[in-house]
Design a protein around this motif. Sequence first.
Motif, PDB file in Angstrom:
ATOM      1  N   MET A 291       5.140  -4.664   2.720  1.00 39.03           N
ATOM      2  CA  MET A 291       3.728  -4.633   2.330  1.00 39.03           C
ATOM      3  C   MET A 291       2.924  -3.761   3.295  1.00 39.03           C
ATOM      4  O   MET A 291       3.475  -3.200   4.241  1.00 39.03           O
ATOM      5  CB  MET A 291       3.158  -6.058   2.323  1.00 39.03           C
ATOM      6  CG  MET A 291       3.995  -7.048   1.542  1.00 39.03           C
ATOM      7  SD  MET A 291       4.117  -6.615  -0.197  1.00 39.03           S
ATOM      8  CE  MET A 291       3.220  -7.946  -0.937  1.00 39.03           C
ATOM      9  N   ASP A 292       1.595  -3.720   3.052  1.00 40.36           N
ATOM     10  CA  ASP A 292       0.689  -3.005   3.945  1.00 40.36           C
ATOM     11  C   ASP A 292      -0.266  -3.966   4.638  1.00 40.36           C
ATOM     12  O   ASP A 292      -0.497  -3.873   5.837  1.00 40.36           O
ATOM     13  CB  ASP A 292      -0.102  -1.953   3.171  1.00 40.36           C
ATOM     14  CG  ASP A 292       0.214  -0.539   3.643  1.00 40.36           C
ATOM     15  OD1 ASP A 292       0.858  -0.393   4.698  1.00 40.36           O
ATOM     16  OD2 ASP A 292      -0.162   0.412   2.956  1.00 40.36           O
ATOM     17  N   HIS A 293      -0.823  -4.916   3.845  1.00 37.17           N
ATOM     18  CA  HIS A 293      -1.814  -5.836   4.394  1.00 37.17           C
ATOM     19  C   HIS A 293      -1.386  -7.293   4.274  1.00 37.17           C
ATOM     20  O   HIS A 293      -2.063  -8.167   4.809  1.00 37.17           O
ATOM     21  CB  HIS A 293      -3.160  -5.644   3.697  1.00 37.17           C
ATOM     22  CG  HIS A 293      -3.689  -4.243   3.824  1.00 37.17           C
ATOM     23  ND1 HIS A 293      -4.234  -3.753   4.985  1.00 37.17           N
ATOM     24  CD2 HIS A 293      -3.726  -3.220   2.940  1.00 37.17           C
ATOM     25  CE1 HIS A 293      -4.597  -2.501   4.809  1.00 37.17           C
ATOM     26  NE2 HIS A 293      -4.293  -2.148   3.576  1.00 37.17           N
ATOM     27  N   ARG A 316      10.715 -10.555   7.719  1.00 37.87           N
ATOM     28  CA  ARG A 316       9.296 -10.218   7.755  1.00 37.87           C
ATOM     29  C   ARG A 316       9.013  -9.137   8.793  1.00 37.87           C
ATOM     30  O   ARG A 316       9.488  -9.192   9.919  1.00 37.87           O
ATOM     31  CB  ARG A 316       8.510 -11.493   8.100  1.00 37.87           C
ATOM     32  CG  ARG A 316       7.004 -11.392   7.985  1.00 37.87           C
ATOM     33  CD  ARG A 316       6.344 -12.735   8.320  1.00 37.87           C
ATOM     34  NE  ARG A 316       6.536 -13.104   9.719  1.00 37.87           N
ATOM     35  CZ  ARG A 316       7.329 -14.093  10.134  1.00 37.87           C
ATOM     36  NH1 ARG A 316       8.007 -14.818   9.251  1.00 37.87           N
ATOM     37  NH2 ARG A 316       7.450 -14.362  11.424  1.00 37.87           N
ATOM     38  N   GLY A 317       8.186  -8.139   8.389  1.00 39.55           N
ATOM     39  CA  GLY A 317       7.737  -7.111   9.319  1.00 39.55           C
ATOM     40  C   GLY A 317       6.335  -7.431   9.813  1.00 39.55           C
ATOM     41  O   GLY A 317       5.713  -8.413   9.393  1.00 39.55           O
ATOM     42  N   ASN A 318       5.811  -6.597  10.662  1.00 35.49           N
ATOM     43  CA  ASN A 318       4.480  -6.874  11.212  1.00 35.49           C
ATOM     44  C   ASN A 318       3.359  -6.612  10.209  1.00 35.49           C
ATOM     45  O   ASN A 318       2.209  -6.965  10.449  1.00 35.49           O
ATOM     46  CB  ASN A 318       4.233  -6.057  12.488  1.00 35.49           C
ATOM     47  CG  ASN A 318       4.236  -4.565  12.232  1.00 35.49           C
ATOM     48  OD1 ASN A 318       5.251  -3.993  11.853  1.00 35.49           O
ATOM     49  ND2 ASN A 318       3.101  -3.907  12.441  1.00 35.49           N
ATOM     50  N   HIS A 319       3.685  -6.015   9.041  1.00 41.56           N
ATOM     51  CA  HIS A 319       2.705  -5.858   7.969  1.00 41.56           C
ATOM     52  C   HIS A 319       2.929  -6.871   6.846  1.00 41.56           C
ATOM     53  O   HIS A 319       2.232  -6.819   5.825  1.00 41.56           O
ATOM     54  CB  HIS A 319       2.757  -4.445   7.391  1.00 41.56           C
ATOM     55  CG  HIS A 319       2.078  -3.423   8.241  1.00 41.56           C
ATOM     56  ND1 HIS A 319       0.775  -3.030   8.058  1.00 41.56           N
ATOM     57  CD2 HIS A 319       2.525  -2.718   9.318  1.00 41.56           C
ATOM     58  CE1 HIS A 319       0.441  -2.126   8.958  1.00 41.56           C
ATOM     59  NE2 HIS A 319       1.496  -1.920   9.740  1.00 41.56           N
ATOM     60  N   THR A 359       0.045  -7.742  12.449  1.00 41.40           N
ATOM     61  CA  THR A 359      -0.981  -6.867  13.014  1.00 41.40           C
ATOM     62  C   THR A 359      -2.198  -6.623  12.127  1.00 41.40           C
ATOM     63  O   THR A 359      -3.266  -6.306  12.660  1.00 41.40           O
ATOM     64  CB  THR A 359      -0.358  -5.516  13.416  1.00 41.40           C
ATOM     65  OG1 THR A 359       0.374  -4.978  12.301  1.00 41.40           O
ATOM     66  CG2 THR A 359       0.601  -5.694  14.577  1.00 41.40           C
ATOM     67  N   PRO A 360      -2.133  -6.741  10.771  1.00 43.31           N
ATOM     68  CA  PRO A 360      -3.372  -6.582  10.006  1.00 43.31           C
ATOM     69  C   PRO A 360      -4.424  -7.653  10.295  1.00 43.31           C
ATOM     70  O   PRO A 360      -5.599  -7.458   9.984  1.00 43.31           O
ATOM     71  CB  PRO A 360      -2.898  -6.666   8.544  1.00 43.31           C
ATOM     72  CG  PRO A 360      -1.488  -6.189   8.582  1.00 43.31           C
ATOM     73  CD  PRO A 360      -0.957  -6.735   9.874  1.00 43.31           C
ATOM     74  N   ASP A 361      -4.023  -8.784  10.877  1.00 42.87           N
ATOM     75  CA  ASP A 361      -4.967  -9.852  11.210  1.00 42.87           C
ATOM     76  C   ASP A 361      -5.652  -9.502  12.524  1.00 42.87           C
ATOM     77  O   ASP A 361      -5.115  -9.751  13.610  1.00 42.87           O
ATOM     78  CB  ASP A 361      -4.235 -11.186  11.307  1.00 42.87           C
ATOM     79  CG  ASP A 361      -5.189 -12.352  11.529  1.00 42.87           C
ATOM     80  OD1 ASP A 361      -6.401 -12.111  11.620  1.00 42.87           O
ATOM     81  OD2 ASP A 361      -4.709 -13.498  11.625  1.00 42.87           O
ATOM     82  N   ARG A 362      -6.851  -8.939  12.445  1.00 43.04           N
ATOM     83  CA  ARG A 362      -7.559  -8.488  13.643  1.00 43.04           C
ATOM     84  C   ARG A 362      -8.168  -9.639  14.433  1.00 43.04           C
ATOM     85  O   ARG A 362      -8.679  -9.422  15.535  1.00 43.04           O
ATOM     86  CB  ARG A 362      -8.673  -7.508  13.252  1.00 43.04           C
ATOM     87  CG  ARG A 362      -8.159  -6.292  12.486  1.00 43.04           C
ATOM     88  CD  ARG A 362      -7.137  -5.504  13.268  1.00 43.04           C
ATOM     89  NE  ARG A 362      -6.691  -4.321  12.546  1.00 43.04           N
ATOM     90  CZ  ARG A 362      -5.729  -3.510  12.954  1.00 43.04           C
ATOM     91  NH1 ARG A 362      -5.100  -3.766  14.092  1.00 43.04           N
ATOM     92  NH2 ARG A 362      -5.371  -2.459  12.236  1.00 43.04           N
ATOM     93  N   SER A 363      -8.130 -10.866  13.883  1.00 43.22           N
ATOM     94  CA  SER A 363      -8.688 -12.004  14.618  1.00 43.22           C
ATOM     95  C   SER A 363      -7.730 -12.529  15.679  1.00 43.22           C
ATOM     96  O   SER A 363      -8.099 -13.381  16.485  1.00 43.22           O
ATOM     97  CB  SER A 363      -9.028 -13.140  13.643  1.00 43.22           C
ATOM     98  OG  SER A 363      -7.853 -13.659  13.029  1.00 43.22           O
ATOM     99  N   VAL A 364      -6.499 -12.024  15.682  1.00 46.89           N
ATOM    100  CA  VAL A 364      -5.488 -12.466  16.648  1.00 46.89           C
ATOM    101  C   VAL A 364      -5.121 -11.289  17.544  1.00 46.89           C
ATOM    102  O   VAL A 364      -4.842 -10.189  17.055  1.00 46.89           O
ATOM    103  CB  VAL A 364      -4.227 -12.994  15.928  1.00 46.89           C
ATOM    104  CG1 VAL A 364      -3.171 -13.398  16.939  1.00 46.89           C
ATOM    105  CG2 VAL A 364      -4.590 -14.172  15.026  1.00 46.89           C
ATOM    106  N   VAL A 365      -5.114 -11.529  18.844  1.00 46.06           N
ATOM    107  CA  VAL A 365      -4.753 -10.477  19.798  1.00 46.06           C
ATOM    108  C   VAL A 365      -3.231 -10.356  19.839  1.00 46.06           C
ATOM    109  O   VAL A 365      -2.520 -11.338  20.074  1.00 46.06           O
ATOM    110  CB  VAL A 365      -5.299 -10.802  21.202  1.00 46.06           C
ATOM    111  CG1 VAL A 365      -4.874  -9.714  22.193  1.00 46.06           C
ATOM    112  CG2 VAL A 365      -6.814 -10.940  21.164  1.00 46.06           C
ATOM    113  N   THR A 366      -2.721  -9.157  19.582  1.00 49.58           N
ATOM    114  CA  THR A 366      -1.275  -8.960  19.614  1.00 49.58           C
ATOM    115  C   THR A 366      -0.758  -9.011  21.047  1.00 49.58           C
ATOM    116  O   THR A 366      -1.446  -8.627  21.991  1.00 49.58           O
ATOM    117  CB  THR A 366      -0.911  -7.609  18.987  1.00 49.58           C
ATOM    118  OG1 THR A 366      -1.578  -6.557  19.704  1.00 49.58           O
ATOM    119  CG2 THR A 366      -1.343  -7.555  17.531  1.00 49.58           C
TER     120      THR A 366
END
Length: 510
Positions: A291-293, A316-319, A359-366
């Motif tokens: 996926m992308d998002h 599962r990938g990071n997207h 990584t699409p979840d900007r509310s969580v710091v990677t």
Amino acid sequence: MPRAVVRAVRHRVLRHYRSRRTCPTNTLVHEPHPYARALGLFAVVLTGAWLGLLIVGSVRTPVGPMDTSMTLRPSLTGGTKINVSPLGALELDSHTAPVRLDVDVDQLDPVRAQALVKHPERLAGLQDEITQDVADGTRELALRSCVAVVSGAAALGLAVYRRPRRALASGGLALVLLAASGASAYATWNPKSVLEPRFSGLLSSAPSVVGNARSIVSEFDVYQKELALLVTNVTKLYEATSTLPTYQPDPATMRVLHVSDIHLNPAAWQIIRSLVEQYRIDVIIDSGDTMDHGTAAENGFLDPIADLGAPYVWVRGNHDSKVTQRYLERLRNVHVLDGGRAVTVGGLRVAGTGDPQFTPDRSVVTQGDDAERAAGLRLSAALHAQRRAGTPVDIAVAHNPVAARETDGRVPLVLAGHVHHRKTEVLPRGTRLKIEGSTGGGGLRAVQNDEPEKVRASVLYLDRDTRHLQAWDEITLGGLGLTTAEVSRHIPDENRPGAPSPAPSPTPSR
């Protein structure tokens, strides 16, 4: 009394009786109020016009290499809706009127697409051709819509009132209403609506894929060329995969197709299906970022996986989100691996783990590579436990190569993706790491690159008894706008004549 007098009296009585029956002040049948008659006629006209548009008000017209259907629909807000199945739809606030323009993009015409492929010089005039096609289709739609609303309203008026004059009045009123709607649409036409479209379905990722709409307008020549290449790309990829040389392995060979980083490219499914058929694939392994998002709106993109022709093993990938993962777990013929889970598919033992970061979840710091290494260590521990239990794993899968490296010494072969380029190396403790490129050619975002990203996949050949890697084919297809196809054969050094075939030795638990 003379008969003549009787007839005269009777005649006068009958005339008096008839005059009383027809007298407005003594009517026996109540005529409807003029307002009620007007409302009834208006309802008949609207219903008949709508039915006419529904039945015969659609126009099929080519727009460039695409086949489309254009239709006018009654609407309270107006606007334009463009349906691009199966990707989704986009809506434009193009006008304010009681009619909406629906455009359905049905399919890519292979003949016209091939003409663009064989004659690239035609791309320079594609914009003018599309503009002319849209104008011709709109004129034909306007004419057909007039015929549709007049015919529908007149037919329904005749059925309801049973009077030709009322039927003609219904048709005329319908034509007047359509003309008024057209005038309203023309007066409120907003050409800038293309700068603020509303996306739904898979196209909801379009803003991040093609960038700011104003930059598209200011650099339209660039986007025009990219779009022209994009609409022919699917045809080219289908052609390329259908002409690949096939490999005829012996019955003792297992064939595994490794794909990765599809990133919402619909063409990937046909490519994979073609490779499964040509190479007689036993198992497909996807190392993530399908996926992308990772939104629920994207889930329908995954449905073709169930019919690709081979079991599908996925991590599962990071997207890819947990929403994506739960959807795939319900699909037929799909095996989702996470947390070191192992499955036996087609006689092959495979274990894997999903990427710990979304990584699409900007509310969580990677947490970067530290989180990837931790996930890799957990996978390594699971591989060690499988070996101690007498069920050693043949292939491990992780999305990020950082996590995959932590399995060194625990498994003969580990697969990864993430970086969008191929790499193969033997790690210090003997595990072979194979990193695959993007099977989606970078996905829909490929239009942003200066150079088209290639489409990559690999076919792995394993001994059916020992599960050792015998050889692999790297399949590379030209990316956006290209038609090249290449297959390169690779044989591990230990499988060359005269070389031993050592397996990686187990190491103490870390």
